[in-house]
Design an enzyme around this catalytic site. Structure first.
Site, PDB file in Angstrom:
ATOM      1  N   GLY A  13       7.258   0.897  15.811  1.00  0.00           N
ATOM      2  CA  GLY A  13       8.050   0.116  14.853  1.00  0.00           C
ATOM      3  C   GLY A  13       7.788  -1.372  14.905  1.00  0.00           C
ATOM      4  N   SER A  14       6.592  -1.778  15.311  1.00  0.00           N
ATOM      5  CA  SER A  14       6.350  -3.224  15.398  1.00  0.00           C
ATOM      6  C   SER A  14       6.358  -3.867  14.007  1.00  0.00           C
ATOM      7  CB  SER A  14       5.054  -3.532  16.151  1.00  0.00           C
ATOM      8  OG  SER A  14       3.937  -3.208  15.383  1.00  0.00           O
ATOM      9  N   LYS A  92       4.937  11.229   8.020  1.00  0.00           N
ATOM     10  CA  LYS A  92       5.211  12.392   7.176  1.00  0.00           C
ATOM     11  C   LYS A  92       4.939  12.049   5.726  1.00  0.00           C
ATOM     12  CE  LYS A  92       7.269  15.769   9.175  1.00  0.00           C
ATOM     13  NZ  LYS A  92       6.531  16.948   9.599  1.00  0.00           N
ATOM     14  N   HIS A 110      -1.631   0.037   5.700  1.00  0.00           N
ATOM     15  CA  HIS A 110      -2.690   0.838   6.330  1.00  0.00           C
ATOM     16  C   HIS A 110      -3.577  -0.095   7.157  1.00  0.00           C
ATOM     17  CE1 HIS A 110      -5.257   4.343   6.692  1.00  0.00           C
ATOM     18  NE2 HIS A 110      -6.296   3.533   6.520  1.00  0.00           N
ATOM     19  N   ASP A 151      -2.532   7.008   0.760  1.00  0.00           N
ATOM     20  CA  ASP A 151      -3.541   5.936   0.781  1.00  0.00           C
ATOM     21  C   ASP A 151      -4.284   5.777  -0.539  1.00  0.00           C
ATOM     22  OD1 ASP A 151      -2.822   5.651   3.438  1.00  0.00           O
ATOM     23  OD2 ASP A 151      -4.504   6.813   4.193  1.00  0.00           O
ATOM     24  N   GLU A 180      -1.210  -7.279  10.202  1.00  0.00           N
ATOM     25  CA  GLU A 180      -0.313  -6.398   9.427  1.00  0.00           C
ATOM     26  C   GLU A 180       1.070  -7.032   9.312  1.00  0.00           C
ATOM     27  OE1 GLU A 180       0.053  -2.253  10.497  1.00  0.00           O
ATOM     28  OE2 GLU A 180      -1.987  -2.241  11.266  1.00  0.00           O
TER      29      GLU A 180
HETATM   30  C1  GRF Z   1       0.313   0.495  11.774  1.00  0.00           C
HETATM   31  O1  GRF Z   1      -0.984   0.282  12.243  1.00  0.00           O
HETATM   32  C2  GRF Z   1       0.305   0.824  10.304  1.00  0.00           C
HETATM   33  O2  GRF Z   1      -0.739   0.227   9.609  1.00  0.00           O
HETATM   34  C3  GRF Z   1       0.130   2.318  10.304  1.00  0.00           C
HETATM   35  O3  GRF Z   1       0.867   2.757  11.413  1.00  0.00           O
HETATM   36  C4  GRF Z   1       0.958   1.719  12.390  1.00  0.00           C
HETATM   37  C5  GRF Z   1       2.402   1.515  12.714  1.00  0.00           C
HETATM   38  O4  GRF Z   1       2.582   0.652  13.782  1.00  0.00           O
HETATM   39  N1  GRF Z   1       0.506   2.888   9.038  1.00  0.00           N
HETATM   40  P1  GRF Z   1       4.038   0.144  14.187  1.00  0.00           P
HETATM   41  O5  GRF Z   1       4.891   1.359  14.466  1.00  0.00           O
HETATM   42  O6  GRF Z   1       4.564  -0.680  13.059  1.00  0.00           O
HETATM   43  O7  GRF Z   1       3.811  -0.669  15.425  1.00  0.00           O
END
Ligand code: GRF
Length: 197
Positions: A13-14, A92, A110, A151, A180
């Site tokens: 969940g970062s 999911k 992504h 995607d 991200e």
């Molecule tokens: C991220 O790399 C995102 O791009 C992908 O899943 C990962 C989730 O990371 N869809 P986090 O749980 O937000 O750390």
């Protein structure tokens, strides 16, 4: 009107945390109303609980009938007047009903430059392994709209990074994750200011 957001996350969940911090700081004018997860032991659920954000768990342990679970989730989203769904590491597929109801209001992030390195099988470290194996010089993050095929929705924003020859999949994943956090919050901010669609 302040937008109401539901975040869907299965893992650490970062991204969710970064978005929440930007909401708290007033950088994103919105309220996170709900955290939806299929994994009750995830970092995302823990963080939501610590921060008094309501959680909704949807998995087979909770719902023997997943259709019922999905219908209940849709009701929950509607009841909370959710304007925007942000997928942030959600493992999911969304039900067709949710995708139809929230047409153009579901974002995903992504960890690569779509349309390459996306679709079935490209998740987690597999994405970064494939990127490095291909020998491309750059990677990055993509925020896109979600349709029924993973995607494949319209690309909204991308940010690139150069790949150094010494990068391992782990290093690349950390570098991409940093951008991200920045990119996702920027796009969500624009959505909430009605500047996106
Ligand atoms: C991220 O790399 C995102 O791009 C992908 O899943 C990962 C989730 O990371 N869809 P986090 O749980 O937000 O750390």
């Amino acid at each position: 009107m302040m937008k109401k957001i539901a975040i869907f996350a299965s893992g650490s969940g970062s991204n969710f945390k970064a978005i929440h911090k930007n909401v708290e700081l007033g950088n994103i004018c919105a309220k996170i109303k709900l955290l939806v997860s299929n994994n009750s032991n995830s970092g995302a659920v823990e963080y939501a609980t610590e921060n008094n954000i309501e959680t909704f768990i949807i998995n087979k342990a909770r719902f023997s009938d997943m259709i019922k679970g999905e219908n209940l989730l849709l009701k929950k989203l509607v009841f909370n007047q959710i304007d925007l769904i942000c997928l942030a590491g959600y493992m999911k597929l969304l039900s067709r009903k949710i995708v139809e109801k929230y047409d153009n209001c579901i974002l995903n992030i992504h960890p690569a430059l779509l349309p390459k390195f996306g679709g079935k099988g490209f998740y987690g470290m597999k994405v970064h392994e494939a990127v490095l194996e291909s020998g491309v010089e750059e990677s990055g993050a993509t925020v896109h709209l979600v349709n029924e095929n993973y995607d494949e929705g319209q690309i909204i924003a991308q940010k690139k990074i150069m790949i150094n020859s010494n990068y391992t999949p782990e290093i690349l994943s950390k570098k991409v994750l940093q951008i991200e956090h920045e990119l996702y919050s920027k796009v969500i901010k624009e959505f909430c200011e009605n500047k996106l669609i």
